[in-house]
Design an enzyme around this catalytic site. Structure first.
Site, mmCIF file in Angstrom:
data_model
loop_
_atom_site.group_PDB
_atom_site.id
_atom_site.type_symbol
_atom_site.label_atom_id
_atom_site.label_comp_id
_atom_site.label_asym_id
_atom_site.label_seq_id
_atom_site.Cartn_x
_atom_site.Cartn_y
_atom_site.Cartn_z
ATOM 1 N N CYS A 1 0.803 -1.230 0.000
ATOM 2 C CA CYS A 1 0.000 0.000 0.000
ATOM 3 C C CYS A 1 0.831 1.273 0.000
ATOM 4 O O CYS A 1 0.289 2.369 -0.185
ATOM 5 C CB CYS A 1 -0.959 -0.006 1.178
ATOM 6 S SG CYS A 1 -2.189 -1.331 1.080
ATOM 7 N N GLY B 1 -14.549 -5.922 -3.778
ATOM 8 C CA GLY B 1 -14.508 -6.576 -2.481
ATOM 9 C C GLY B 1 -13.176 -6.440 -1.776
ATOM 10 O O GLY B 1 -12.297 -5.686 -2.189
ATOM 11 N N CYS C 1 -13.877 1.669 7.018
ATOM 12 C CA CYS C 1 -12.894 0.920 6.234
ATOM 13 C C CYS C 1 -12.796 1.513 4.834
ATOM 14 O O CYS C 1 -13.811 1.870 4.234
ATOM 15 C CB CYS C 1 -13.306 -0.542 6.120
ATOM 16 S SG CYS C 1 -13.651 -1.349 7.709
ATOM 17 N N CYS C 2 -11.592 1.591 4.299
ATOM 18 C CA CYS C 2 -11.437 2.126 2.951
ATOM 19 C C CYS C 2 -11.912 1.102 1.919
ATOM 20 O O CYS C 2 -11.836 -0.099 2.148
ATOM 21 C CB CYS C 2 -9.979 2.508 2.676
ATOM 22 S SG CYS C 2 -8.868 1.105 2.448
#
Length: 543
Positions: free
Chosen positions: A82, A115, A212-213
């Site tokens: 990330c 998802g 949540c991202c």
């Protein structure tokens, strides 16, 4: 080592996977072109490029950059989980810093699956195997997404250690969603109540869905340059200096101290931040605006302390005082953060840099943080790596003087512009449209034209309804605005020069939605012959 400056930034809108038109080369191209436009440099002036992405084949970077130009430059493909985007930026920055290049491009992009994140390669050891093993020794593993479990458990450890509460995590998510309302590039722009966030579907532990991202599709780009390049190109007015940038990876404490906080990168963030402050001579208290990696609200909470925005255990108090939003000590994630803006992994770190550059330049519109002088970036990836950076304007006096010098007088009338009769002909072409071109290009466009008297005319071309209309000094808000000199626009309208070539030659500047601007190439090609025919008809009628 020389000074390094950010001279151009851009990002596409971030979107839910599967809903964004085009593919990753299109999004990367859009971001690069907009960054070049922002920097006022051409692709052949870029001497080196880095490309960040986490999901894709090995030379996706070349596939993206070739869309803009095949100039033979070195291209480095980067994957660091990330923190990929900021890692690509750091590599480009260090190449300029050491003299390997005078001007470099960092681009990041991602085309993600819908998802939660999952493993792609199941026939080999997972790089986070040891992290998960340690977590399993400390807490029970559930069927929920593993990354969400890691940050949820870190949040629970913070609560147990310092007395923070789930409400603090809710308040962080509420703040980021609220900030995103003013960001047109954000994946989500909805404001929620604290109750709505708290009662959204439970993901894991204290974390709900709105904390949540999301996964996202999109791209961002940053152009960096040396001091000599900035001065030779007279770019001082927009140059944002990278005061310092530090990367750290996991320490033995990640596994040895049996702490869920340390397992998600608390110590490596603190190490990188401490190095950064020491090398730059700055303190966290000097900062006004922060873009922080809020993949989950729990991570934003614990990172306040790791970055020294507050002492250990002080994050809950910082949240309660409102010291993370407008009117408080800091404004954290004015963009909406990952939670609301979205998280296309390769683009995230570069989008953070873009937001902070806009803030320091005073170009953030309704998101603008008052008196933003020093900006802090934090971008972390488990597995692990973290990048922290400090930015400030490189030449603040030049910004003020150049802004005054660039001002032009707004024209009170459309008379006196070469383009005026052509726009009347264009209006006629729109009304006579038999090929459905207007229908294919529904939007609101702005056109700023500067004549040789120093006057600037402004037209709104609104094709959202019916056959559309063209209005001088129209009040509708354009999605994209074209800025061009009166002497150049005729060649553009009549097809003597293609829009993309005009852009690269510096004859056209684009403000706003670059993707929408690129789509106009088809309209210009199709309409040029009709405009030319109508023009000939008008000339004949006057004879």
């Amino acid at each position: 080592m020389g000074r390094v400056f950010v001279i151009g930034v851009a990002m596409t809108k971030f979107d839910k996977p599967g809903t964004k038109a085009g593919d990753y080369p299109d999004w990367g191209k859009e971001a690069i072109l907009a960054a070049l436009q922002d920097a006022n440099v051409k692709m052949n002036e870029i001497q080196l490029a880095t490309a960040g992405f986490a999901y894709g084949e090995s030379t996706c970077g070349q596939r993206v950059i070739y869309e803009v130009g095949m100039t033979g430059i070195p291209i480095f493909n980067v994957n660091n989980n990330c923190s990929t985007g900021s890692t690509a930026l750091m590599l480009a920055k260090e190449m300029v810093e050491c003299g390997k290049a005078e001007c470099a491009l960092a681009v990041g992009f991602e085309k993600m699956q819908k998802g939660s994140l999952g493993s792609v390669f199941n026939d080999r050891v997972h790089p986070m195997e040891k992290h998960i093993e340690v977590m399993s020794e400390l807490v029970d593993i559930s069927a929920t997404p593993i990354v969400a479990q890691m940050f949820a458990n870190a949040g629970l450890e913070h609560m147990k250690k310092y007395g923070t509460k789930p409400e603090h995590l809710v308040k962080i998510a509420w703040k980021n969603h609220k900030h995103s309302v003013n960001n047109p590039n954000s994946q989500f722009r909805d404001e929620y109540t604290l109750e709505q966030i708290e009662k959204s579907p439970r993901v894991c532990g204290p974390l709900t869905k709105l904390q949540c991202c999301p996964t996202s599709d999109g791209a961002a780009a940053v152009i960096v340059a040396s001091e000599s390049f900035v001065k030779s190109h007279r770019l001082e007015s927009k140059a944002v200096e990278i005061l310092g940038m530090e990367m750290a990876t996991d320490l033995p404490s990640t596994f040895n101290e049996r702490s869920l906080l340390k397992l998600v990168g608390y110590d490596m963030t603190k190490l990188a931040a401490d190095r950064l402050y020491k090398k730059t001579g700055k303190r966290a208290s000097d900062v006004q605006v922060v873009e922080l990696h809020d993949c989950f609200s729990a991570n934003e909470l614990i990172t306040y302390e790791a970055l020294n925005l507050c002492p250990p255990g002080g994050a809950g108090g910082l949240v309660d005082r409102g010291d993370n939003t407008y009117g408080g000590k800091y404004v954290v994630n004015p963009s909406g953060g990952l939670i609301s803006k979205g998280h296309p992994i390769g683009a995230t770190g570069l989008a953070q840099c873009a937001e902070l550059s806009w803030q320091l330049r005073g170009e953030a519109g309704p998101r603008q943080v008052p008196n933003a002088k020093l900006a802090l970036q934090h971008n972390i990836g488990l597995g692990g790596a973290v990048v922290v950076a400090l930015y400030q304007l490189g030449f603040p006096q030049s910004k003020n003087s150049n802004t005054r010098a660039r001002k032009t007088a707004a024209a009170a009338s459309e008379d006196g512009f070469i383009v005026t009769p052509f726009l009347h002909i264009l209006q006629e072409a729109m009304l006579e449209d038999q090929d459905g071109l207007v229908e294919k290009h529904r939007a609101i466009y702005g056109l700023k034209v500067q004549n040789d008297k120093g006057e600037e005319g402004f037209w709104i071309i609104n094709t959202k309804k019916g056959k559309g209309k063209i209005e001088f000094n129209g009040k509708d808000k354009p999605a994209v605005t074209f800025v061009i000199k009166d002497a150049d626009i005729i060649d553009l309208l009549t097809g003597k020069i293609e829009p993309q070539r005009a852009f690269f030659q510096g004859k056209v500047k684009i403000q706003g939605n670059m993707g929408l601007a690129l789509k106009l190439t088809e309209l210009q090609r199709s309409a040029a012959s009709k405009i030319d025919a109508l023009r000939a008809k008008h000339l004949k009628s006057k004879l």
